[in-house]
Design a protein around this motif. Structure first.
Motif, PDB file in Angstrom:
ATOM      1  N   MET A 132       0.633  -1.148   0.159  1.00  0.00           N
ATOM      2  CA  MET A 132       0.091  -0.088  -0.018  1.00  0.00           C
ATOM      3  C   MET A 132       0.866   1.243  -0.023  1.00  0.00           C
ATOM      4  O   MET A 132       1.774   1.447   0.703  1.00  0.00           O
ATOM      5  CB  MET A 132      -0.838  -0.060   1.423  1.00  0.00           C
ATOM      6  N   LYS A 133       0.800   2.272  -0.858  1.00  0.00           N
ATOM      7  CA  LYS A 133       1.428   3.416  -1.029  1.00  0.00           C
ATOM      8  C   LYS A 133       0.466   4.577  -0.278  1.00  0.00           C
ATOM      9  O   LYS A 133      -0.612   4.397  -0.480  1.00  0.00           O
ATOM     10  CB  LYS A 133       1.837   3.740  -2.456  1.00  0.00           C
ATOM     11  N   ASP A 170      -1.722  14.810 -10.951  1.00  0.00           N
ATOM     12  CA  ASP A 170      -0.808  13.704 -11.040  1.00  0.00           C
ATOM     13  C   ASP A 170      -1.876  12.367 -11.844  1.00  0.00           C
ATOM     14  O   ASP A 170      -3.013  12.283 -11.172  1.00  0.00           O
ATOM     15  CB  ASP A 170      -0.997  13.201  -9.357  1.00  0.00           C
ATOM     16  N   PRO A 171      -1.264  12.026 -12.647  1.00  0.00           N
ATOM     17  CA  PRO A 171      -2.106  10.867 -13.582  1.00  0.00           C
ATOM     18  C   PRO A 171      -2.259   9.542 -12.739  1.00  0.00           C
ATOM     19  O   PRO A 171      -3.122   8.901 -13.204  1.00  0.00           O
ATOM     20  CB  PRO A 171      -1.183  10.530 -14.571  1.00  0.00           C
ATOM     21  N   HIS A 172      -1.569   9.518 -11.476  1.00  0.00           N
ATOM     22  CA  HIS A 172      -1.694   8.266 -10.822  1.00  0.00           C
ATOM     23  C   HIS A 172      -2.754   8.350  -9.661  1.00  0.00           C
ATOM     24  O   HIS A 172      -2.776   7.536  -8.713  1.00  0.00           O
ATOM     25  CB  HIS A 172      -0.447   7.873 -10.176  1.00  0.00           C
ATOM     26  N   ARG A 173      -3.444   9.707  -9.338  1.00  0.00           N
ATOM     27  CA  ARG A 173      -4.103   9.922  -8.169  1.00  0.00           C
ATOM     28  C   ARG A 173      -5.270   8.858  -8.006  1.00  0.00           C
ATOM     29  O   ARG A 173      -5.742   8.875  -6.723  1.00  0.00           O
ATOM     30  CB  ARG A 173      -4.631  11.241  -8.398  1.00  0.00           C
ATOM     31  N   GLN A 174      -5.685   8.163  -9.038  1.00  0.00           N
ATOM     32  CA  GLN A 174      -7.025   7.279  -8.736  1.00  0.00           C
ATOM     33  C   GLN A 174      -6.324   5.857  -9.057  1.00  0.00           C
ATOM     34  O   GLN A 174      -7.202   4.827  -9.129  1.00  0.00           O
ATOM     35  CB  GLN A 174      -7.919   7.386  -9.615  1.00  0.00           C
ATOM     36  N   ASP A 175      -4.928   5.671  -8.773  1.00  0.00           N
ATOM     37  CA  ASP A 175      -4.474   3.962  -8.751  1.00  0.00           C
ATOM     38  C   ASP A 175      -4.935   3.347  -7.543  1.00  0.00           C
ATOM     39  O   ASP A 175      -5.444   3.752  -6.709  1.00  0.00           O
ATOM     40  CB  ASP A 175      -3.128   4.291  -8.661  1.00  0.00           C
ATOM     41  N   VAL A 176      -5.548   2.097  -7.987  1.00  0.00           N
ATOM     42  CA  VAL A 176      -5.708   1.293  -7.029  1.00  0.00           C
ATOM     43  C   VAL A 176      -4.811   0.959  -6.055  1.00  0.00           C
ATOM     44  O   VAL A 176      -3.716   0.988  -6.247  1.00  0.00           O
ATOM     45  CB  VAL A 176      -6.436  -0.122  -7.532  1.00  0.00           C
ATOM     46  N   ASP A 177      -5.154   1.042  -4.556  1.00  0.00           N
ATOM     47  CA  ASP A 177      -4.292   0.672  -3.394  1.00  0.00           C
ATOM     48  C   ASP A 177      -3.094   1.894  -3.373  1.00  0.00           C
ATOM     49  O   ASP A 177      -2.195   1.841  -2.791  1.00  0.00           O
ATOM     50  CB  ASP A 177      -3.718  -0.628  -3.594  1.00  0.00           C
ATOM     51  N   LEU A 178      -3.693   3.066  -3.770  1.00  0.00           N
ATOM     52  CA  LEU A 178      -2.853   4.252  -3.498  1.00  0.00           C
ATOM     53  C   LEU A 178      -3.752   5.206  -2.476  1.00  0.00           C
ATOM     54  O   LEU A 178      -4.854   5.541  -2.788  1.00  0.00           O
ATOM     55  CB  LEU A 178      -2.433   5.080  -4.513  1.00  0.00           C
ATOM     56  N   TYR A 182     -14.461   2.510  -2.405  1.00  0.00           N
ATOM     57  CA  TYR A 182     -13.730   3.806  -2.156  1.00  0.00           C
ATOM     58  C   TYR A 182     -13.837   4.378  -0.647  1.00  0.00           C
ATOM     59  O   TYR A 182     -15.145   4.224  -0.283  1.00  0.00           O
ATOM     60  CB  TYR A 182     -14.466   4.865  -2.992  1.00  0.00           C
ATOM     61  N   ILE A 183     -12.878   4.862  -0.111  1.00  0.00           N
ATOM     62  CA  ILE A 183     -13.097   5.455   1.369  1.00  0.00           C
ATOM     63  C   ILE A 183     -12.670   6.649   1.294  1.00  0.00           C
ATOM     64  O   ILE A 183     -11.297   6.972   0.548  1.00  0.00           O
ATOM     65  CB  ILE A 183     -12.322   4.472   2.230  1.00  0.00           C
TER      66      ILE A 183
END
Length: 115
Positions: free
Chosen positions: A1-2, A15-23, A104-105
């Motif tokens: 988990m990051k 940030d293109p990774h803002r909705q990555d799973v487990d971030l 989603y939390i």
């Protein structure tokens, strides 16, 4: 988990990774609050909850919210927010959303970003 922290919403949006799973993303807000959000693939809300708070549980900004959210969810409450005289104050809020195999939390509490 990051975990990634963003000074403000503009940095988060860029940030293109803002909705990555487990971030877990922690975003600074102009009112002195921080908002942590998280998307994970799992079948049960309890698993998503555990993943989220296992990471945030040692962070003093989010301390104590795990028991509050868990107790509410056991009673069928999937979101809550700070209200005064039936009006949202712009303060704390949280929600857990079931997206059919993905959860989603979101948790918005007083605090500052540690960037």
């Amino acid at each position: 988990m990051k975990v990634k922290e963003y000074v403000d919403f503009a940095h988060f949006e860029n940030d293109p990774h803002r909705q990555d799973v487990d971030l877990i993303c922690i975003v600074g807000k102009p009112n002195g609050y921080v908002c942590a959000d998280f998307i994970t693939d799992c079948r049960r809300w309890q698993t998503a909850f555990r993943r989220f708070f296992n990471v945030l549980g040692s962070d003093p900004r989010f301390e104590g919210w795990d028991s509050t959210v868990y107790e509410a969810m056991l009673n069928g409450v999937w979101k809550d927010k700070e209200m005064v005289d039936d009006k949202y104050t712009g303060g704390w809020f949280w929600e857990v959303e079931d997206l059919d195999g993905r959860f989603y939390i979101c948790l918005n509490v007083p605090g500052e970003v540690n960037v």
